[in-house]
Scaffold this motif. Structure first.
Motif, PDB file in Angstrom:
ATOM      1  N   LYS A  48       0.836  -1.208   0.000  1.00 31.56           N
ATOM      2  CA  LYS A  48       0.000   0.000   0.000  1.00 31.56           C
ATOM      3  C   LYS A  48       0.868   1.254   0.000  1.00 31.56           C
ATOM      4  CE  LYS A  48      -4.299  -1.204   0.012  1.00 31.56           C
ATOM      5  NZ  LYS A  48      -5.099  -0.907  -1.162  1.00 31.56           N
ATOM      6  N   LEU A  49       1.918   1.247   0.814  1.00 33.56           N
ATOM      7  CA  LEU A  49       2.818   2.395   0.830  1.00 33.56           C
ATOM      8  C   LEU A  49       3.376   2.652  -0.562  1.00 33.56           C
ATOM      9  CD1 LEU A  49       4.731   1.665   4.159  1.00 33.56           C
ATOM     10  CD2 LEU A  49       3.180   3.580   3.742  1.00 33.56           C
ATOM     11  N   SER A  50       3.769   1.585  -1.233  1.00 32.10           N
ATOM     12  CA  SER A  50       4.295   1.716  -2.603  1.00 32.10           C
ATOM     13  C   SER A  50       3.224   2.226  -3.565  1.00 32.10           C
ATOM     14  CB  SER A  50       4.830   0.369  -3.104  1.00 32.10           C
ATOM     15  OG  SER A  50       5.931  -0.015  -2.340  1.00 32.10           O
ATOM     16  N   ASP A  51       2.019   1.682  -3.445  1.00 32.14           N
ATOM     17  CA  ASP A  51       0.922   2.109  -4.325  1.00 32.14           C
ATOM     18  C   ASP A  51       0.619   3.598  -4.178  1.00 32.14           C
ATOM     19  OD1 ASP A  51       0.650  -0.499  -5.201  1.00 32.14           O
ATOM     20  OD2 ASP A  51      -1.183  -0.904  -4.052  1.00 32.14           O
ATOM     21  N   TRP A  52       0.664   4.103  -2.953  1.00 31.80           N
ATOM     22  CA  TRP A  52       0.297   5.493  -2.695  1.00 31.80           C
ATOM     23  C   TRP A  52       1.304   6.482  -3.268  1.00 31.80           C
ATOM     24  CZ3 TRP A  52      -0.728   4.140   3.079  1.00 31.80           C
ATOM     25  CH2 TRP A  52      -1.942   3.469   3.177  1.00 31.80           C
ATOM     26  N   MET A  53       2.487   5.989  -3.631  1.00 33.78           N
ATOM     27  CA  MET A  53       3.488   6.905  -4.213  1.00 33.78           C
ATOM     28  C   MET A  53       4.005   6.389  -5.553  1.00 33.78           C
ATOM     29  SD  MET A  53       6.661   6.326  -1.640  1.00 33.78           S
ATOM     30  CE  MET A  53       7.528   4.766  -1.586  1.00 33.78           C
ATOM     31  N   SER A  54       3.249   5.505  -6.176  1.00 32.83           N
ATOM     32  CA  SER A  54       3.710   4.888  -7.423  1.00 32.83           C
ATOM     33  C   SER A  54       3.928   5.922  -8.531  1.00 32.83           C
ATOM     34  CB  SER A  54       2.724   3.818  -7.890  1.00 32.83           C
ATOM     35  OG  SER A  54       1.512   4.399  -8.281  1.00 32.83           O
ATOM     36  N   ARG A  55       5.001   5.720  -9.245  1.00 39.35           N
ATOM     37  CA  ARG A  55       5.373   6.527 -10.410  1.00 39.35           C
ATOM     38  C   ARG A  55       5.647   7.989 -10.058  1.00 39.35           C
ATOM     39  NH1 ARG A  55       3.642   3.627 -15.335  1.00 39.35           N
ATOM     40  NH2 ARG A  55       4.062   5.606 -16.337  1.00 39.35           N
ATOM     41  N   TYR A  56       6.048   8.246  -8.814  1.00 39.80           N
ATOM     42  CA  TYR A  56       6.242   9.638  -8.399  1.00 39.80           C
ATOM     43  C   TYR A  56       7.392  10.325  -9.118  1.00 39.80           C
ATOM     44  CZ  TYR A  56      10.205   8.582  -5.277  1.00 39.80           C
ATOM     45  OH  TYR A  56      11.413   8.202  -4.761  1.00 39.80           O
ATOM     46  N   LYS A  57       8.353   9.582  -9.619  1.00 41.13           N
ATOM     47  CA  LYS A  57       9.459  10.222 -10.331  1.00 41.13           C
ATOM     48  C   LYS A  57       9.053  10.627 -11.746  1.00 41.13           C
ATOM     49  CE  LYS A  57      13.198   8.260  -7.676  1.00 41.13           C
ATOM     50  NZ  LYS A  57      14.325   7.365  -7.614  1.00 41.13           N
ATOM     51  N   ARG A  58       8.225   9.813 -12.395  1.00 44.99           N
ATOM     52  CA  ARG A  58       7.809  10.111 -13.766  1.00 44.99           C
ATOM     53  C   ARG A  58       6.553  10.964 -13.835  1.00 44.99           C
ATOM     54  NH1 ARG A  58       7.434   4.511 -16.199  1.00 44.99           N
ATOM     55  NH2 ARG A  58       8.116   3.765 -14.193  1.00 44.99           N
ATOM     56  N   GLU A  59       5.660  10.763 -12.886  1.00 45.23           N
ATOM     57  CA  GLU A  59       4.383  11.480 -12.903  1.00 45.23           C
ATOM     58  C   GLU A  59       4.107  12.044 -11.506  1.00 45.23           C
ATOM     59  OE1 GLU A  59       1.595   8.584 -14.364  1.00 45.23           O
ATOM     60  OE2 GLU A  59       2.777   8.236 -16.165  1.00 45.23           O
ATOM     61  N   PRO A  60       4.910  13.019 -11.060  1.00 41.50           N
ATOM     62  CA  PRO A  60       4.829  13.506  -9.678  1.00 41.50           C
ATOM     63  C   PRO A  60       3.504  14.159  -9.299  1.00 41.50           C
ATOM     64  CG  PRO A  60       6.240  14.930 -10.997  1.00 41.50           C
ATOM     65  CD  PRO A  60       5.897  13.747 -11.847  1.00 41.50           C
ATOM     66  N   ASP A  61       2.767  14.658 -10.290  1.00 41.64           N
ATOM     67  CA  ASP A  61       1.512  15.352  -9.995  1.00 41.64           C
ATOM     68  C   ASP A  61       0.282  14.452 -10.078  1.00 41.64           C
ATOM     69  OD1 ASP A  61       2.932  17.656  -9.491  1.00 41.64           O
ATOM     70  OD2 ASP A  61       2.653  18.464 -11.510  1.00 41.64           O
ATOM     71  N   ASN A  62       0.500  13.142 -10.198  1.00 45.34           N
ATOM     72  CA  ASN A  62      -0.631  12.225 -10.104  1.00 45.34           C
ATOM     73  C   ASN A  62      -1.172  12.277  -8.685  1.00 45.34           C
ATOM     74  OD1 ASN A  62      -0.395  11.369 -12.724  1.00 45.34           O
ATOM     75  ND2 ASN A  62       0.340   9.315 -12.228  1.00 45.34           N
ATOM     76  N   VAL A  63      -2.482  12.251  -8.549  1.00 50.55           N
ATOM     77  CA  VAL A  63      -3.099  12.270  -7.230  1.00 50.55           C
ATOM     78  C   VAL A  63      -2.996  10.878  -6.619  1.00 50.55           C
ATOM     79  CG1 VAL A  63      -5.259  12.633  -5.968  1.00 50.55           C
ATOM     80  CG2 VAL A  63      -4.645  14.161  -7.848  1.00 50.55           C
ATOM     81  N   SER A  64      -2.535  10.822  -5.382  1.00 47.95           N
ATOM     82  CA  SER A  64      -2.389   9.549  -4.681  1.00 47.95           C
ATOM     83  C   SER A  64      -3.754   9.027  -4.232  1.00 47.95           C
ATOM     84  CB  SER A  64      -1.496   9.734  -3.449  1.00 47.95           C
ATOM     85  OG  SER A  64      -1.424   8.537  -2.713  1.00 47.95           O
ATOM     86  N   GLU A  65      -3.853   7.729  -4.105  1.00 54.04           N
ATOM     87  CA  GLU A  65      -5.080   7.100  -3.614  1.00 54.04           C
ATOM     88  C   GLU A  65      -5.035   6.868  -2.102  1.00 54.04           C
ATOM     89  OE1 GLU A  65      -7.928   6.577  -5.307  1.00 54.04           O
ATOM     90  OE2 GLU A  65      -6.885   7.681  -6.874  1.00 54.04           O
ATOM     91  N   ILE A  66      -4.099   7.492  -1.414  1.00 52.93           N
ATOM     92  CA  ILE A  66      -3.969   7.299   0.030  1.00 52.93           C
ATOM     93  C   ILE A  66      -5.239   7.775   0.740  1.00 52.93           C
ATOM     94  CG2 ILE A  66      -2.819   9.532   0.415  1.00 52.93           C
ATOM     95  CD1 ILE A  66      -1.097   8.060   2.553  1.00 52.93           C
ATOM     96  N   PRO A  67      -5.786   6.946   1.618  1.00 49.76           N
ATOM     97  CA  PRO A  67      -6.958   7.381   2.386  1.00 49.76           C
ATOM     98  C   PRO A  67      -6.559   8.462   3.411  1.00 49.76           C
ATOM     99  CG  PRO A  67      -6.749   4.981   2.389  1.00 49.76           C
ATOM    100  CD  PRO A  67      -5.474   5.526   1.832  1.00 49.76           C
ATOM    101  N   TYR A  68      -7.500   9.300   3.738  1.00 52.87           N
ATOM    102  CA  TYR A  68      -7.230  10.401   4.664  1.00 52.87           C
ATOM    103  C   TYR A  68      -6.627   9.932   5.993  1.00 52.87           C
ATOM    104  CZ  TYR A  68      -7.796  14.674   7.344  1.00 52.87           C
ATOM    105  OH  TYR A  68      -7.561  15.776   8.142  1.00 52.87           O
ATOM    106  N   PRO A  69      -7.165   8.891   6.653  1.00 54.91           N
ATOM    107  CA  PRO A  69      -6.564   8.491   7.938  1.00 54.91           C
ATOM    108  C   PRO A  69      -5.096   8.068   7.794  1.00 54.91           C
ATOM    109  CG  PRO A  69      -8.673   7.385   7.625  1.00 54.91           C
ATOM    110  CD  PRO A  69      -8.356   8.097   6.349  1.00 54.91           C
TER     111      PRO A  69
END
Length: 189
Positions: A48-69
């Protein structure tokens, strides 16, 4: 740089970019807390940690799916606790909260013992000294009321959620969980 509108109560929250989640994870990594260690200490899944920041180097402005809590939790570990309450814990007597539970309720994931329904009712419910209700928790952290009620009754509250409740009561979850460093970890913003 983490945008301030990601570090606010749920009603005003803008989901962070994957690059912002990565910034927190990478900052914690600098202190020796990589994804595997964070998963082990907190109960979050490494995937999940990886999913929430996936592709951050290539697509840094993608919105993460991390839940608020989970975002609240990571922000607290990085030195920004209680974003759900504008950075402030509730005005409660932390000693009284500590007396409501066995000492094992304040340990990290590996040594933690889930409080009982009776213990939870000492701080969560109508007319408690904390003023915390199921409804107020659900509003603050975007939890589902029925699900929270059941997890409190059955003593199956996720460890992360328990940590957020303690944080709301003024406990420093960073110190409680991240015990392998000296000093504080502070989010650069």
């Amino acid at each position: 740089m983490i945008r301030e509108n990601t570090l606010v109560p749920a009603s005003q929250w803008a989901k962070p970019f994957v690059s912002e989640v990565a910034e927190i994870i990478n900052q914690l990594k600098e202190y020796g807390y990589d994804s595997a260690t964070l998963a082990h200490l907190t109960g979050l899944q490494e995937k999940k940690l990886s999913d929430w920041m996936s592709r951050y180097k290539r697509e840094p402005d993608n919105v993460s799916e991390i839940p608020y809590p989970c975002w609240c939790f990571l922000a607290a570990l990085a030195g920004r606790p209680n974003i759900q309450n504008n950075g402030q814990p509730l005005d409660v007597d932390a000693r009284k909260v500590m007396r409501a539970f066995k000492p094992t309720a304040f340990k990290n994931k590996n040594a933690f013992e889930m409080p009982t329904e009776k213990e939870f009712k000492r701080i969560i419910g109508d007319n408690t000294f904390t003023g915390i209700t199921v409804e107020s928790l659900c509003e603050a952290f975007q939890w589902k009321p029925a699900q929270l009620s059941i997890s409190l009754e059955e003593s199956t509250l996720p460890f992360l959620n328990w940590c957020l409740i303690l944080m709301l009561c003024g406990f420093n979850i960073q110190k409680m969980l991240l015990t392998e460093h000296d000093g504080e970890i502070m989010l650069n913003h």
